[in-house]
Design a protein around this motif. Structure first.
Motif, short mmCIF file in Angstrom:
data_model
loop_
_atom_site.label_atom_id
_atom_site.label_comp_id
_atom_site.label_asym_id
_atom_site.label_seq_id
_atom_site.Cartn_x
_atom_site.Cartn_y
_atom_site.Cartn_z
N GLY A 1 -1.17 34.40 10.01
CA GLY A 1 -0.09 35.16 9.38
C GLY A 1 1.25 34.83 10.00
O GLY A 1 1.36 33.91 10.82
N TRP B 1 5.21 15.49 1.89
CA TRP B 1 3.92 16.11 2.21
C TRP B 1 2.80 15.08 2.37
O TRP B 1 1.88 15.29 3.14
CB TRP B 1 3.56 17.20 1.19
CG TRP B 1 4.22 18.50 1.58
CD1 TRP B 1 5.38 19.01 1.06
CD2 TRP B 1 3.80 19.42 2.59
NE1 TRP B 1 5.70 20.18 1.69
CE2 TRP B 1 4.75 20.47 2.63
CE3 TRP B 1 2.73 19.47 3.47
CZ2 TRP B 1 4.64 21.55 3.50
CZ3 TRP B 1 2.62 20.54 4.35
CH2 TRP B 1 3.57 21.56 4.36
N MET C 1 12.15 36.90 10.32
CA MET C 1 13.10 36.18 11.15
C MET C 1 13.98 35.33 10.24
O MET C 1 13.47 34.63 9.38
CB MET C 1 12.31 35.24 12.07
CG MET C 1 12.79 35.21 13.48
SD MET C 1 11.90 34.04 14.49
CE MET C 1 10.24 34.15 14.00
N ILE D 1 -2.68 26.38 10.63
CA ILE D 1 -1.41 26.34 9.88
C ILE D 1 -1.00 27.76 9.50
O ILE D 1 -1.80 28.69 9.59
CB ILE D 1 -1.57 25.53 8.58
CG1 ILE D 1 -2.78 26.08 7.77
CG2 ILE D 1 -1.74 24.07 8.84
CD1 ILE D 1 -2.61 26.01 6.31
N GLY D 2 0.25 27.90 9.03
CA GLY D 2 0.70 29.20 8.56
C GLY D 2 0.30 29.43 7.11
O GLY D 2 0.08 28.48 6.36
N ILE E 1 4.94 35.92 11.99
CA ILE E 1 5.48 36.82 13.01
C ILE E 1 6.83 37.35 12.53
O ILE E 1 7.70 36.56 12.13
CB ILE E 1 5.67 36.05 14.35
CG1 ILE E 1 4.32 35.62 14.91
CG2 ILE E 1 6.43 36.89 15.37
CD1 ILE E 1 3.41 36.73 15.35
N1 MSP Z 1 6.55 20.56 8.24
C1 MSP Z 1 5.78 21.53 7.55
C2 MSP Z 1 4.32 21.45 7.95
C3 MSP Z 1 3.67 20.14 7.75
S1 MSP Z 1 2.01 20.15 8.32
C4 MSP Z 1 1.37 18.69 7.82
C5 MSP Z 1 6.32 22.92 7.87
N2 MSP Z 1 7.12 23.02 8.95
S2 MSP Z 1 7.79 24.39 9.47
O1 MSP Z 1 8.56 24.02 10.64
O2 MSP Z 1 8.47 25.03 8.42
O3 MSP Z 1 6.60 25.31 9.88
C6 MSP Z 1 5.68 24.87 10.84
C7 MSP Z 1 4.60 25.90 11.07
O4 MSP Z 1 5.21 27.08 11.64
C8 MSP Z 1 3.93 26.34 9.76
O5 MSP Z 1 2.53 26.44 9.92
C9 MSP Z 1 4.54 27.70 9.50
O6 MSP Z 1 3.68 28.57 8.81
C10 MSP Z 1 4.78 28.19 10.92
N3 MSP Z 1 5.79 29.24 10.96
C11 MSP Z 1 7.11 29.14 10.64
N4 MSP Z 1 7.68 30.37 10.77
C12 MSP Z 1 6.74 31.27 11.16
C13 MSP Z 1 6.73 32.63 11.52
N5 MSP Z 1 7.80 33.39 11.43
N6 MSP Z 1 5.57 33.16 11.97
C14 MSP Z 1 4.44 32.39 12.15
N7 MSP Z 1 4.42 31.12 11.81
C15 MSP Z 1 5.51 30.55 11.24
O7 MSP Z 1 5.98 23.85 7.18
#
Ligand code: MSP
Length: 519
Positions: A290, A226, A299, A259-260, A292
Motif C-alpha cells: 500500500g 515501461w 504526500m 512494488i506499489g 504511505i
Molecule cells: N519507475 C516506476 C517503476 C518502474 S518498476 C519496473 C515508478 N517509479 S516511482 O518512483 O514513481 O515509484 C517507485 C515505487 O515507489 C513504486 O512501487 C511506488 O508505488 C512507490 N511509492 C511511491 N510513492 C509511495 C508512497 N507514498 N507510499 C508507498 N510507496 C510509494 O513507479
C-alpha cells in the motif's frame, strides 16, 4: 530453498527519494534478510528508472542535461539506501549501457516475431503514469485519477505490442495461481482491467521523447519507458535474447517483485505478457504494497509534506536506522496503506523497542551480573516454559513472510517479547533472590536469555543493528538459520560483565538520548 530472487520497483529520478520510496525498499530489505535466514543464496535487486518524458522535462526545467539529472539523483537514492542499511546485491540504472543494449534486442526480437507492429494512434498520455489512459478511467473533470493532471493529447505513429493476444491466457493464469498477485484482493482489480485491455503503444516518436532508448531498426522512435523499466528485472541478471548468462539461468524466475499498488497493472499484465512473448517463465509473486501517507494526507509537493527518509533519522538523532525501519515495516497490514507521524513514531518505537524489548534484555543481564556475577551455571538449564511459544513464533513468522505479511510478523515478535516480560513479572527473580532461592532465580533468568536469542534472530531483518547488539551480549550467533533455532542457546559459564551490558535501544527523546545527542 536453493535461491531467492527479490526485486523492488526502480524509482524515477526526477526528484529525491521520499519515505514512500523508502517504505518499499525497507519492506524488501526485510524480506531479503529474512530469507537469508532460510536460504544461502538471496539476490536482492534495486535501482533507478531514468528514461522518459518526465525526466527529460525536469532536466530541461533545471537547465541541466537528463544525464546530469539522473547522475545527481541516482546518487541520492544510493545514499538514502545506505543510510537505511538497505543491503541490496545490485543497483541497476536503466541508463547502464548493457541494460540499454539488451532492451534494444528484446524489442527487436518482439518486432521480428510479430508481437510488435506499427500503427498510427491518438490517445491521452499522462506523464505522471508514463502511459496512455483510457478516457473512461479519467475523473469527471478529465484528469488522471492518480496524478490529478490533465493528460496531453498525443497523435503519433508508434509501435504497438499485441497485448490482446495474451488476454485469455493471462486471465487463466491469474485465476489458476491465486498466490501470483499478493494480496489476493488485488487480483480482482487486475482481472477487471484485463476485461477491456487493448494493445499498448510501446514506443514514442523521437521528436517528442528524446530521452529514451532508440528502437534498433528505427532511430525515429524511442522504446516505451515501461518495456525499458520492466526489463531491468532480467537485464540485471545478464539476460540476453541469444545467450542468457549463468546468473540469469540461476536466479530467474524472480521469487517476488515488490512494488506499489499504483503500478500493479504494469507488473501483473504488461510484464507477464512480455515474458510470455519472450518465452520466459513468470515471476512467482507480485507483491503490491500500500501507500504511505503523512499525518493521514497524501504526500505531495504542493502540500509541502514530502519527507525524506534521512530527515527522520536526523531529526530524532538516531544512531542507526533500525527504529525507522521497524516503524515503517509495521505501519500497515499486508497490502494496506500506512501512515507516518512523528508522534506515533516516538510512541511506538519507545514502547516496543526500548520499553519492552531493550529493557527486558537489560534488566535480565543486569540481574545475572548482580546475583551471579554474569555466570550461567549448569543447574540453571532445564525445561523452559517459554520454549513452546518461542519456537511456535518462529514458525508463525515464517508463514507470515511466505505471505508477505511483514507487519503481522512483527506483531508476533512483539507478542513473544510481551510473553517473556510477563514471565519475568510473574516469576519475580528479584524476590527469588531475596528468598535465597538462587537456582530458581538463575533458571528464570536463563530461560529469558535463551528466548532473547530467538528474539534477536526474529527481529534481525527489521533491526539488524539492534539484533547484532543483542546477539553480542548474549554470545549468540546471529547467522543461525531459523530452522536450526532451539530454545537452548545460552552457553554455561561466564556470559557477561557489568561493563559490557549496554542498552540496545535508547528511548527516542529520552534524557539519555538527549545526552548522547549532545555528545
Ligand atoms: N519507475 C516506476 C517503476 C518502474 S518498476 C519496473 C515508478 N517509479 S516511482 O518512483 O514513481 O515509484 C517507485 C515505487 O515507489 C513504486 O512501487 C511506488 O508505488 C512507490 N511509492 C511511491 N510513492 C509511495 C508512497 N507514498 N507510499 C508507498 N510507496 C510509494 O513507479
Amino acid at each position: 530453498m536453493e535461491k531467492y530472487y527479490i526485486t523492488t520497483a526502480i524509482d524515477y529520478v526526477n526528484g529525491a527519494p521520499h519515505i514512500g520510496h523508502a517504505y518499499e525498499k525497507i519492506l524488501t530489505d526485510i524480506i531479503a534478510r529474512h530469507y537469508t535466514q532460510r536460504c544461502d543464496d538471496v539476490y536482492f535487486l534495486t535501482g533507478t528508472d531514468e528514461h522518459g518524458i518526465k525526466i527529460q522535462k525536469t532536466a530541461a526545467a533545471q537547465g541541466i542535461t537528463p544525464k546530469e539529472l539522473c547522475d545527481m539523483n541516482a546518487q541520492k537514492f544510493k545514499d538514502a539506501w545506505k543510510a537505511l542499511d538497505i543491503d541490496y546485491k545490485k543497483f541497476i540504472r536503466t541508463t547502464d549501457e548493457d541494460h540499454e543494449k539488451i532492451v534494444q534486442k528484446i524489442f527487436d526480437k518482439l518486432l521480428k516475431q510479430g508481437d510488435i507492429y506499427k500503427h498510427s494512434y491518438e490517445g491521452l498520455y499522462c506523464q505522471g503514469c508514463e502511459c496512455f489512459l483510457n478516457p473512461k478511467d479519467l475523473t469527471e473533470d478529465g484528469l488522471c485519477p492518480d496524478h490529478l493532471k490533465k493528460p496531453e493529447v498525443v497523435k503519433e505513429e508508434n509501435y504497438f505490442f499485441k497485448l490482446t493476444k495474451y488476454k485469455d491466457i493471462l486471465i487463466k493464469y491469474i485465476k489458476e495461481h491465486p498466490d501470483f498477485i499478493v494480496p489476493q484482493f488485488r487480483a480482482n482489480e487486475v482481472l477487471n482491467q484485463l476485461e477491456d485491455i487493448q494493445d499498448i503503444s510501446v514506443s514514442r516518436a523521437k521528436s517528442n521523447v528524446q530521452w529514451g532508448i532508440d528502437v534498433l531498426s528505427d532511430s525515429e522512435q524511442s522504446i516505451y519507458v515501461w518495456i525499458d523499466a520492466l526489463s531491468n528485472y532480467i537485464t540485471a541478471l545478464g539476460f540476453d535474447t541469444e545467450n542468457p548468462s549463468d546468473t540469469f539461468k540461476k536466479y530467474w524466475p524472480a521469487d517476488v517483485h515488490v512494488i506499489g499498488k499504483d503500478i500493479l497493472k504494469f507488473h501483473s499484465i504488461y510484464w507477464p505478457a512480455f515474458l510470455m512473448a519472450l518465452d520466459l517463465p513468470l515471476p512467482k509473486h507480485i507483491f503490491a504494497h500500500g501507500w504511505i501517507t503523512i499525518d493521514e494526507s497524501k504526500m505531495s509537493k504542493s502540500l509541502g509534506n514530502v519527507i525524506s527518509p534521512t530527515s527522520v533519522l536526523e531529526s530524532f538523532n538516531l544512531e542507526h536506522p533500525d527504529a525507522f525501519r521497524y516503524y515503517m515495516a509495521s505501519s500497515a497490514p499486508c497490502g494496506r496503506d500506512g501512515n507516518y507521524s512523528d508522534d506515533d513514531f516516538k510512541e511506538k518505537v519507545n514502547a516496543h523497542l526500548a520499553n519492552s524489548m531493550g529493557n527486558l534484555l537489560n534488566r535480565t543481564l543486569s540481574m545475572l551480573v548482580k546475583y551471579f556475577d554474569g555466570e550461567v551455571k549448569p543447574e540453571f538449564k532445564g525445561e523452559n516454559p517459554l520454549a513452546k511459544k518461542a519456537l511456535g513464533t518462529v514458525q508463525i513468522v515464517k508463514n507470515h513472510f511466505d505471505n508477505f505479511e511483514i507487519a503481522e510478523a512483527s506483531l508476533e515478535i512483539i507478542s513473544l517479547v510481551d510473553a517473556a516480560n510477563k514471565y519475568v513479572q510473574d516469576n519475580a527473580p528479584w524476590t527469588l533472590a531475596k528468598e535465597e532461592k538462587m537456582i530458581e532465580c538463575g533458571q528464570v533468568l536463563t530461560n529469558v536469555l535463551d528466548i532473547m536469542c530467538i528474539i534477536s534472530a526474529l527481529i534481525y531483518p527489521y533491526c539488524p543493528n539492534i539484533a547484532a547488539d543483542m546477539a553480542r551480549q548474549l554470545s549468540f550467533n546471529l547467522k543461525t538459520k531459523l530452522d536450526d533455532l532451539t530454545a537452548d542457546n545460552i552457553k554455561t559459564g561466564k556470559l557477561i560483565s557489568k561493563e559490557d551490558i549496554k542498552p540496545v535501544f535508547l528511548r527516542v527523546d529520552s534524557e539519555i538520548a538527549d545526552k548522547s545527542q549532545k555528545k
